[in-house]
Design a protein around this motif. Structure first.
Motif, short mmCIF file in Angstrom:
data_model
loop_
_atom_site.label_atom_id
_atom_site.label_comp_id
_atom_site.label_asym_id
_atom_site.label_seq_id
_atom_site.Cartn_x
_atom_site.Cartn_y
_atom_site.Cartn_z
N TRP A 310 -8.84 0.38 0.34
CA TRP A 310 -7.86 -0.24 1.22
C TRP A 310 -7.87 -1.77 1.19
N ASP A 311 -8.73 -2.37 0.40
CA ASP A 311 -8.76 -3.83 0.32
C ASP A 311 -7.47 -4.33 -0.34
N GLY A 312 -6.59 -4.91 0.45
CA GLY A 312 -5.33 -5.42 -0.08
C GLY A 312 -4.39 -4.34 -0.56
N MET A 313 -4.57 -3.11 -0.07
CA MET A 313 -3.79 -1.97 -0.57
C MET A 313 -3.20 -1.19 0.59
N GLY A 314 -1.99 -0.66 0.38
CA GLY A 314 -1.37 0.25 1.32
C GLY A 314 -0.86 1.46 0.57
N GLY A 325 -2.60 -10.74 -2.15
CA GLY A 325 -2.98 -11.27 -3.45
C GLY A 325 -1.81 -11.54 -4.37
N PRO A 326 -2.11 -11.90 -5.62
CA PRO A 326 -1.07 -12.31 -6.56
C PRO A 326 -0.10 -11.18 -6.94
#
Length: 376
Positions: A310-314, A325-326
């Protein structure tokens, strides 16, 4: 052709990551031809891998069934927040574990029915159990545990066995991967009143020109089905032969809960329509829901999937979505048999098809592929 695209595949074939691979980079522009590259062989010691190879795409199937489901909504057949019990009576009167690791008889009644939205967002209460638990053991014992092998149970029996088990959480109050989409395939078949493959062929594959996408490979095309592999300590191990295995010809059981085979160009025909705005396929609102994060922050718990997921993710409807992020706004997903696709906000589409199970050997190839861009 992009030298980077061809070189990436060649390097990983030479390194022994995969025996062969096909990759594609394209754009939403319907007038622009995509770049397609193939490298390696269809089987160790065999013929060269063709760029029209028909590959086992596994969980890349999820976005296709999600689109098919949203088209059912747009046709007025089912609402996103409507109970699915009318078509899936096996899911009526669910019991729910008091905690995901509780004993199987430590349950309470379901507070609400399972809906289409719950299936699309992996929120039904069914799914992969990552941590050891009585539920995980029970899924392994009754044949409903997720794994790399093709389905051994027919669709109705699989659903009946799944329904014998309690939910891990109240519908909509958690996230667990995978099983909701098997249930979704069965729902679509029952709504259509015919096998899922026939419905998808008429509703999506035929209109989009996806002539090689199906739930199995017909006998006349088996020369284009590569072998499948996994890595073990001794190197590559063949799990299905070229031109053979589960997907070779019509299966012995109903596979409405199963996963597709496809080609790079076929899947691109589908993904390019999404990248271009979904016209003729989905409404703008349903495309937005599909391609943006639909999971509440408090449901993104460390035990719901593998660490760091789930780090930077959906998660949208059938796709992962980059939320930070980029690559913010990129959506896509991988298949367990070494496949991956992405769609960038600017319209770039990438597709990678290998036939080696994802793991520590294959992930670097996927990661490098995701950094590529089409040739100028």
């Amino acid at each position: 052709m992009s030298t980077d695209l061809a070189d990436l595949l060649r390097r990983h074939v030479e390194a022994g990551t995969v025996p062969g691979a096909v990759a594609l980079l394209g754009s939403a522009d319907p007038s622009a031809e995509p770049e397609v590259a193939a490298a390696g062989v269809a089987a160790v010691g065999g013929a060269p891998l063709r760029d029209d190879a028909i590959m086992r795409i596994q969980s890349m199937t999820k976005v296709i069934t999600a689109v098919a489901a949203l088209r059912v909504v747009e046709a007025g057949r089912l609402g996103l927040d409507e109970s699915v019990e009318r078509w899936l009576p096996e899911l009526a009167d669910r019991r729910v574990l008091t905690s995901p690791t509780a004993a199987l008889d430590d349950t309470v009644p379901a507070a609400r029915p399972i809906t289409l939205r719950h299936l699309l967002t992996n929120g039904s209460g069914y799914g992969m159990a990552i941590a050891d638990s009585p539920l995980k053991d029970a899924m392994a014992a009754n044949g409903t545990e997720a794994g790399p092998e093709p389905p051994a149970l027919g669709a109705d029996e699989w659903l009946a066995r799944l329904a014998e088990l309690p939910l891990a959480f109240q519908p909509g109050d958690g996230w667990r991967y995978h099983h909701s989409f098997g249930v979704l395939g069965i729902l679509l078949a029952r709504l259509a009143g015919r096998p899922l493959g026939e419905h998808l062929d008429d509703d999506l594959f035929g209109p989009l020109g996806m002539a090689d996408t199906a739930l199995w490979v017909p006998p006349g095309k088996l020369d284009r089905l590569p072998a499948a592999y996994r890595h073990d300590d001794g190197g590559l191990v063949e799990t299905e032969p070229a031109g053979g295995g589960f997907y070779a010809g019509p299966p012995a059981v109903a596979v409405d809960h199963g996963e597709l085979v496809s080609t790079a160009r076929d899947f691109f025909r589908f993904a390019r329509v999404l990248a271009a705005g979904g016209e003729g396929l989905l409404s703008a609102e349903h495309l937005r829901l599909l391609t943006t994060d639909q999971v509440a922050a408090h449901l993104k718990t460390p035990d719901s999937f593998f660490p760091g997921f789930w780090d930077g993710m959906g998660w949208g409807f059938g796709v992962g979505v980059q939320t930070e992020g980029p690559r913010r706004g990129r959506y896509g997903w991988a298949g367990g048999q070494g496949t991956d696709f992405f769609v960038d906000p600017g319209g770039t589409v990438g597709i990678l098809l290998t036939q080696v199970e994802l793991g520590e050997h294959v992930w670097p190839l996927v990661g490098e592929f995701q950094e590529l861009r089409p040739a100028a």
